[in-house]
Design an enzyme around this catalytic site. Structure first.
Site, mmCIF file in Angstrom:
data_model
loop_
_atom_site.group_PDB
_atom_site.id
_atom_site.type_symbol
_atom_site.label_atom_id
_atom_site.label_comp_id
_atom_site.label_asym_id
_atom_site.label_seq_id
_atom_site.Cartn_x
_atom_site.Cartn_y
_atom_site.Cartn_z
ATOM 1 N N GLY A 11 0.610 -1.192 -0.106
ATOM 2 C CA GLY A 11 0.053 0.024 -0.006
ATOM 3 C C GLY A 11 0.838 1.338 0.101
ATOM 4 O O GLY A 11 2.066 1.393 -0.369
ATOM 5 N N ASN A 33 -3.037 -8.752 0.117
ATOM 6 C CA ASN A 33 -3.895 -9.283 -0.665
ATOM 7 C C ASN A 33 -4.129 -8.463 -1.815
ATOM 8 O O ASN A 33 -5.047 -8.846 -2.600
ATOM 9 C CB ASN A 33 -5.109 -9.821 -0.057
ATOM 10 C CG ASN A 33 -5.876 -8.691 0.743
ATOM 11 O OD1 ASN A 33 -5.570 -7.611 0.506
ATOM 12 N ND2 ASN A 33 -7.019 -9.064 1.111
ATOM 13 N N THR A 36 -6.603 -2.755 -1.830
ATOM 14 C CA THR A 36 -6.257 -1.319 -2.148
ATOM 15 C C THR A 36 -4.883 -1.455 -2.464
ATOM 16 O O THR A 36 -4.481 -0.324 -2.813
ATOM 17 C CB THR A 36 -6.705 -0.786 -1.030
ATOM 18 O OG1 THR A 36 -6.133 -0.817 0.188
ATOM 19 C CG2 THR A 36 -8.318 -0.708 -0.884
ATOM 20 N N ASP A 57 -4.232 -12.831 2.557
ATOM 21 C CA ASP A 57 -5.146 -12.090 3.345
ATOM 22 C C ASP A 57 -4.890 -12.306 4.831
ATOM 23 O O ASP A 57 -5.322 -13.312 5.215
ATOM 24 C CB ASP A 57 -6.603 -12.451 2.869
ATOM 25 C CG ASP A 57 -7.911 -11.956 3.799
ATOM 26 O OD1 ASP A 57 -7.477 -11.162 4.723
ATOM 27 O OD2 ASP A 57 -9.000 -12.251 3.577
ATOM 28 N N GLY A 103 -0.668 -12.201 16.946
ATOM 29 C CA GLY A 103 -0.484 -13.815 17.408
ATOM 30 C C GLY A 103 0.815 -14.023 16.710
ATOM 31 O O GLY A 103 1.712 -14.749 17.176
ATOM 32 N N LYS A 106 3.491 -12.605 18.743
ATOM 33 C CA LYS A 106 3.886 -13.331 19.945
ATOM 34 C C LYS A 106 4.453 -14.762 19.905
ATOM 35 O O LYS A 106 5.268 -14.846 20.579
ATOM 36 C CB LYS A 106 2.326 -13.536 20.714
ATOM 37 C CG LYS A 106 2.274 -14.739 21.880
ATOM 38 C CD LYS A 106 0.776 -14.551 22.372
ATOM 39 C CE LYS A 106 0.681 -15.887 23.367
ATOM 40 N NZ LYS A 106 0.111 -16.719 22.831
ATOM 41 N N TYR A 146 -14.141 2.203 10.101
ATOM 42 C CA TYR A 146 -12.793 2.352 10.177
ATOM 43 C C TYR A 146 -12.541 2.576 11.627
ATOM 44 O O TYR A 146 -11.548 2.043 12.352
ATOM 45 C CB TYR A 146 -12.401 3.345 9.290
ATOM 46 C CG TYR A 146 -10.725 3.784 9.312
ATOM 47 C CD1 TYR A 146 -10.123 2.751 8.521
ATOM 48 C CD2 TYR A 146 -10.357 4.844 9.468
ATOM 49 C CE1 TYR A 146 -8.697 2.770 8.454
ATOM 50 C CE2 TYR A 146 -9.001 5.103 9.282
ATOM 51 C CZ TYR A 146 -8.158 4.118 8.880
ATOM 52 O OH TYR A 146 -6.785 4.460 8.684
#
Ligand code: UDP
Length: 315
Positions: A11, A33, A36, A57, A103, A106, A146
């Site tokens: 992006g 993905n 945008t 994604d 995750g 971590k 958002y």
């Protein structure tokens, strides 16, 4: 060698971040993905041994083999037009995507940085906005998808820090502009350049008296990296406090692009914030950071990029 995972790495901000990390000799795994984002933004990095791209994604489980030192979570539709058109995806990437990215951090014992936003302050009742302001957000309005996703993302990030001991950073990004924005992403600066460079009417929403404070992308990225390498684990505003009305920015863009365009006034979108200006005392004090590039210089650099884009699109 240190390795950073950048979600949303193709992006606008993500791709500039990939560039800067690589120039600091940090290897980058860019995950996107392309909802945008665009491969055009990272084309120049393919073939660089410090760069890898994974099309994925991130609302689904993220598997990355090997060492990871940093996870920078930048994936999200980010312009009001995008999140109007992609409301569910916006909510999912802010919630489930943040969960997956945390995750990963971590699991890898990596430092996590969340790209948050001035939108957490909503239509602010305090001005300028300091980090300790809780905001004024309409959860069920069109911008809620958002704003609330990012507010949830901040809450989840703090929970992972407090309950899982993950080292986390939160940057609240204010209106950023520069090369690699999409001309048609609906935001004010690309929209006005697109219109000005094509001699079309400039669409100012409302009476144009609403304000924003625009920061050039290089300054923003510089502040984000300073935060990443600092010890500050609560949110920090990174923006340029120079405030301007939308009508003024439209006039500036008409002038520097030597355009014959005239301003027309259109309906103000629902819940459009009336004012926005970062208080950057915290960034100045803790990070020793402040923006360096003045708006007109930034606008000129951005115009060169857009001019070239328009030429390529014509071919
Ligand atoms: N805006 C405008 N004309 C446009 C696009 C945006 O007047 O074609 C206004 C918008 O209503 C807002 C400001 O410019 O007041 C900044 O909008 P943008 O979409 O760039 O970002 P926001 O700060 O609202 O997220």
């Amino acid at each position: 060698m240190q390795t950073a995972v950048v979600t949303g790495g193709s992006g606008f901000l993500g791709s500039h971040l990939c560039d800067k990390l690589i120039s600091n000799n940090i290897s980058v795994i860019c995950i996107d993905n392309l909802l945008t984002g665009s491969l055009d933004n990272i084309q120049h990095l393919f073939g660089n041994p410090l760069f890898r791209y994974i099309k994925h994604d991130i609302t689904n489980f993220i598997h990355v083999p090997g060492r990871v030192d940093f996870v920078l979570h930048f994936a999200s539709p980010a312009s009001p037009l995008d999140y109007h058109q992609l409301p569910i995806e916006t909510l999912k990437v802010g919630s489930m995507g943040t969960h997956k990215a945390l995750g990963l951090a971590k699991e890898k014992k990596a430092r996590f940085l969340l790209a948050s936003t001035s939108e957490v302050y909503g239509d602010p009742l305090e001005h300028p906005q300091k980090e300790n302001y809780w905001g004024n957000v309409n959860p069920i309005g069109p911008r809620g998808v958002y704003d609330e996703a990012k507010r949830f993302a901040e809450a989840l990030t703090m929970a992972y820090q407090r309950y899982h001991g993950v080292s986390t950073r939160i940057v609240r990004i204010f209106n950023t502009f520069g090369p690699r924005m999409r001309l048609n992403d609906g935001r004010a600066i690309p929209a006005f350049f697109d219109q000005a460079l094509k001699n079309k009417p400039i669409t100012v929403f409302g009476d144009g008296s609403q304000t924003r404070s625009f920061i050039y992308v290089d300054d923003e990225i510089d502040g984000i990296l300073k935060l990443l390498f600092s010890n500050e684990n609560e949110p920090v505003n990174i923006g340029n406090p120079e405030e301007i009305t939308i009508k003024q920015i439209a006039e500036e863009i008409i002038k520097i692009s030597e355009s014959g365009s005239k301003i027309i006034y259109e309906v103000l979108p629902v819940d459009d914030p009336k004012v926005r200006q970062p208080d950057i005392t915290k960034a100045k004090t803790i990070l020793g950071w402040e923006p360096k590039i003045n708006r007109l210089d930034g606008l000129r650099r951005t115009m060169e990029y857009f001019k070239e884009k328009i030429l390529i699109d014509k071919k």
